[in-house]
Design an enzyme around this catalytic site. Structure first.
Site, mmCIF file in Angstrom:
data_model
loop_
_atom_site.group_PDB
_atom_site.id
_atom_site.type_symbol
_atom_site.label_atom_id
_atom_site.label_comp_id
_atom_site.label_asym_id
_atom_site.label_seq_id
_atom_site.Cartn_x
_atom_site.Cartn_y
_atom_site.Cartn_z
ATOM 1 N N VAL A 160 0.845 -1.192 0.000
ATOM 2 C CA VAL A 160 0.000 0.000 0.000
ATOM 3 C C VAL A 160 0.882 1.245 0.000
ATOM 4 O O VAL A 160 1.643 1.474 0.950
ATOM 5 C CB VAL A 160 -0.934 0.014 1.225
ATOM 6 C CG1 VAL A 160 -1.756 1.294 1.250
ATOM 7 C CG2 VAL A 160 -1.836 -1.208 1.223
ATOM 8 N N THR A 161 0.815 2.042 -1.061
ATOM 9 C CA THR A 161 1.564 3.296 -1.125
ATOM 10 C C THR A 161 0.747 4.364 -1.831
ATOM 11 O O THR A 161 -0.131 4.060 -2.635
ATOM 12 C CB THR A 161 2.899 3.154 -1.894
ATOM 13 O OG1 THR A 161 2.626 3.072 -3.305
ATOM 14 C CG2 THR A 161 3.691 1.942 -1.462
ATOM 15 N N VAL A 162 1.049 5.605 -1.512
ATOM 16 C CA VAL A 162 0.565 6.764 -2.270
ATOM 17 C C VAL A 162 1.776 7.653 -2.536
ATOM 18 O O VAL A 162 2.524 7.986 -1.617
ATOM 19 C CB VAL A 162 -0.520 7.546 -1.506
ATOM 20 C CG1 VAL A 162 -0.947 8.779 -2.310
ATOM 21 C CG2 VAL A 162 -1.740 6.657 -1.224
ATOM 22 N N ARG A 202 -3.316 12.766 0.519
ATOM 23 C CA ARG A 202 -4.493 13.475 1.036
ATOM 24 C C ARG A 202 -5.536 13.771 -0.049
ATOM 25 O O ARG A 202 -6.197 14.791 -0.030
ATOM 26 C CB ARG A 202 -4.083 14.791 1.726
ATOM 27 C CG ARG A 202 -3.090 14.618 2.861
ATOM 28 C CD ARG A 202 -3.718 13.825 4.015
ATOM 29 N NE ARG A 202 -2.795 13.733 5.137
ATOM 30 C CZ ARG A 202 -1.974 12.711 5.380
ATOM 31 N NH1 ARG A 202 -1.954 11.676 4.536
ATOM 32 N NH2 ARG A 202 -1.187 12.696 6.432
ATOM 33 N N GLY A 214 -7.644 11.026 -0.897
ATOM 34 C CA GLY A 214 -8.599 9.934 -0.754
ATOM 35 C C GLY A 214 -8.300 8.712 -1.597
ATOM 36 O O GLY A 214 -9.169 7.840 -1.746
ATOM 37 N N LEU A 215 -7.074 8.585 -2.119
ATOM 38 C CA LEU A 215 -6.774 7.459 -2.995
ATOM 39 C C LEU A 215 -6.760 6.138 -2.241
ATOM 40 O O LEU A 215 -7.294 5.127 -2.730
ATOM 41 C CB LEU A 215 -5.435 7.687 -3.702
ATOM 42 C CG LEU A 215 -5.356 8.925 -4.599
ATOM 43 C CD1 LEU A 215 -3.996 8.997 -5.287
ATOM 44 C CD2 LEU A 215 -6.478 8.924 -5.638
ATOM 45 N N TYR A 259 -4.993 2.767 9.687
ATOM 46 C CA TYR A 259 -5.930 1.722 9.302
ATOM 47 C C TYR A 259 -7.138 1.571 10.217
ATOM 48 O O TYR A 259 -8.095 0.887 9.869
ATOM 49 C CB TYR A 259 -5.185 0.393 9.164
ATOM 50 C CG TYR A 259 -4.212 0.449 8.010
ATOM 51 C CD1 TYR A 259 -4.656 0.328 6.697
ATOM 52 C CD2 TYR A 259 -2.855 0.677 8.214
ATOM 53 C CE1 TYR A 259 -3.779 0.401 5.632
ATOM 54 C CE2 TYR A 259 -1.968 0.758 7.157
ATOM 55 C CZ TYR A 259 -2.435 0.626 5.866
ATOM 56 O OH TYR A 259 -1.572 0.717 4.809
ATOM 57 N N PHE A 274 4.187 -9.446 5.712
ATOM 58 C CA PHE A 274 3.733 -9.604 4.333
ATOM 59 C C PHE A 274 3.273 -8.265 3.782
ATOM 60 O O PHE A 274 3.134 -7.304 4.503
ATOM 61 C CB PHE A 274 2.620 -10.656 4.221
ATOM 62 C CG PHE A 274 1.427 -10.399 5.110
ATOM 63 C CD1 PHE A 274 0.367 -9.607 4.657
ATOM 64 C CD2 PHE A 274 1.357 -10.920 6.388
ATOM 65 C CE1 PHE A 274 -0.739 -9.367 5.468
ATOM 66 C CE2 PHE A 274 0.254 -10.698 7.212
ATOM 67 C CZ PHE A 274 -0.784 -9.920 6.741
#
Length: 418
Positions: free
Chosen positions: A87-89, A95, A97-98, A128, A418
């Protein structure tokens, strides 16, 4: 600046995998260029529909991957899980909402598939909980001061008639999976390992681009020849000013299905010539290690943190899958802002199993689905959560009833990242 509505979140195609991999490296602050051999190794994880990307034009700016997994519930039953990773942005697109869009899409698909829970290892704590995940296990790492431990260095051989042998990667690939199956079927919080896991940890698949160096592998067999333990470790080469060896053995992973195997492997590691420090790697918070030493203070905690996070997708199946050490009933009102599994449920539990059904009865406890996840594997305390204001008692004493039903005598543990 591109408007949010112009950023497309969608399942990845194989042609987009190189750009997705570049975005993954960028998000984790790794060198962004992905070499051809790394890309080819990573393709083993490409499953159509399970990799999501956010695209600003033709450039990937956020990544998300999920895969099938099994999680062991209290009592040894396994439940199907949606394991989330990668999980990355990209920093230029934070910021917007992706992650929320990717997470909603993935969890809805997992619910439709019939997964009971979703899982992840959280790099950052605050992210999370807003998606319904709660920290369900803890990991601890010890650093052992070997000279202080009080072990007799002249007696490295197991005293129970067993033996320890050094083996190679091929042996690990043959013997490790079955040993891990035995462990994870008995260990609440443990997760399944695909064949790829063993290939990566023994150098068959190399996707980080650095030359593979094989660690040491030590195998424990009981007196009757049964494989009961296996450890992978590395050692450095550090000497003091007076030609005094000050080397450290660092455990990459250790599997033991009996206390005898666990004792033998730790004592072996602490008996290796020139080793003055042993780093345990990620262990359960109530691991036997410190008390296997004559002086438990020789094992100093160097890391302790949350580890496996769980998101309940099906309250009924999750609560019915596990066993219970106590007997009683509880009406839970589960609040799920994600709209996947909220409601009011009556749990009837005892030594013979449990039933969980929807009800209109008044709630005994009101809690968010994230708090239910933290309680599910038996590690967290409802009384503690009530004191923190994260669980609300509607009936006096309900939190104590919940603890009597849900908590376990040994703490859950997930050996895997993982």
């Amino acid at each position: 600046m591109t408007r949010r509505t112009e950023i497309d979140v969608r399942p990845l195609t194989e042609a987009e995998f190189p750009d997705w991999s570049r975005a993954l490296n960028t998000g984790f602050l790794r060198p962004p260029v992905v070499r051809a051999e790394q890309l080819e190794a990573r393709r083993a994880e490409f499953v159509p529909g399970r990799l999501l990307g956010a695209f600003d034009g033709d450039r990937c700016v956020a990544t998300f991957r999920s895969f099938d997994q099994e999680v062991t519930a209290v009592g040894g039953a396994v439940v199907p899980a949606d394991a989330i990773s990668n999980v990355t942005v990209t920093p230029t697109h934070r910021r917007r909402g992706l992650l929320t869009r990717m997470m909603a899409q993935d969890l809805a698909a997992a619910k439709d598939r019939g997964d009971v829970v979703a899982t992840l290892i959280a790099a950052e704590y605050p992210i999370y909980g807003r998606y319904g995940f709660g920290p369900a296990t803890t990991m601890t790492e010890w650093t052992v001061d070997v000279p202080r431990a009080g072990l007799d260095p002249r007696r490295p051989v197991p005293e129970d008639g067993g033996r320890i042998d050094l083996v190679d990667g091929e042996d690990v690939r043959k013997l490790g999976p079955e040993l891990h199956e035995r462990l994870r079927r008995a260990q609440p919080g443990a997760v399944s390992r695909p064949e790829l896991w063993w290939q990566i940890r023994t150098g068959v698949v190399n996707w980080n681009g650095t030359p593979w160096t094989e660690p040491f592998y030590a195998l424990y067999r009981s007196a009757d020849g049964e494989v009961e333990g296996l450890v992978a470790y590395r050692a450095d080469d550090h000497w003091g000013d007076a030609k005094q060896p000050l080397n450290t053995a660092t455990v990459e992973w250790l599997l033991a299905v009996t206390p005898a195997a666990e004792r033998a492997l730790w004592r072996y590691l602490c008996s290796i010539d020139w080793i003055t420090t042993v780093k345990s790697g990620w262990r359960a918070p109530d691991d036997l290690l410190p008390h296997l030493l004559p002086d438990p203070r020789a094992a100093r905690i160097t890391t302790q943190a949350d580890w496996l996070w769980v998101r309940i997708l099906d309250v009924v199946r999750a609560l019915q899958a596990r066993s219970y050490e106590g007997q009683g009933s509880l009406v839970l009102e589960v609040v799920d802002r994600g709209g996947l599994t909220g409601g009011r449920w009556r749990l009837e539990a005892g030594a013979d199993g449990a039933s969980c059904v929807a009800t209109t009865e008044s709630a005994h406890l009101v809690l968010d689905v994230a708090e239910l996840a933290a309680l599910w594997l038996g590690d967290e305390s409802a009384v503690r959560l009530a004191a923190l204001g994260r669980v609300r008692e509607e009936r006096a004493g309900a939190a104590r009833v919940a603890d009597a039903l849900l908590r376990t005598s040994r703490r859950p543990w997930c050996p895997d990242l993982f």
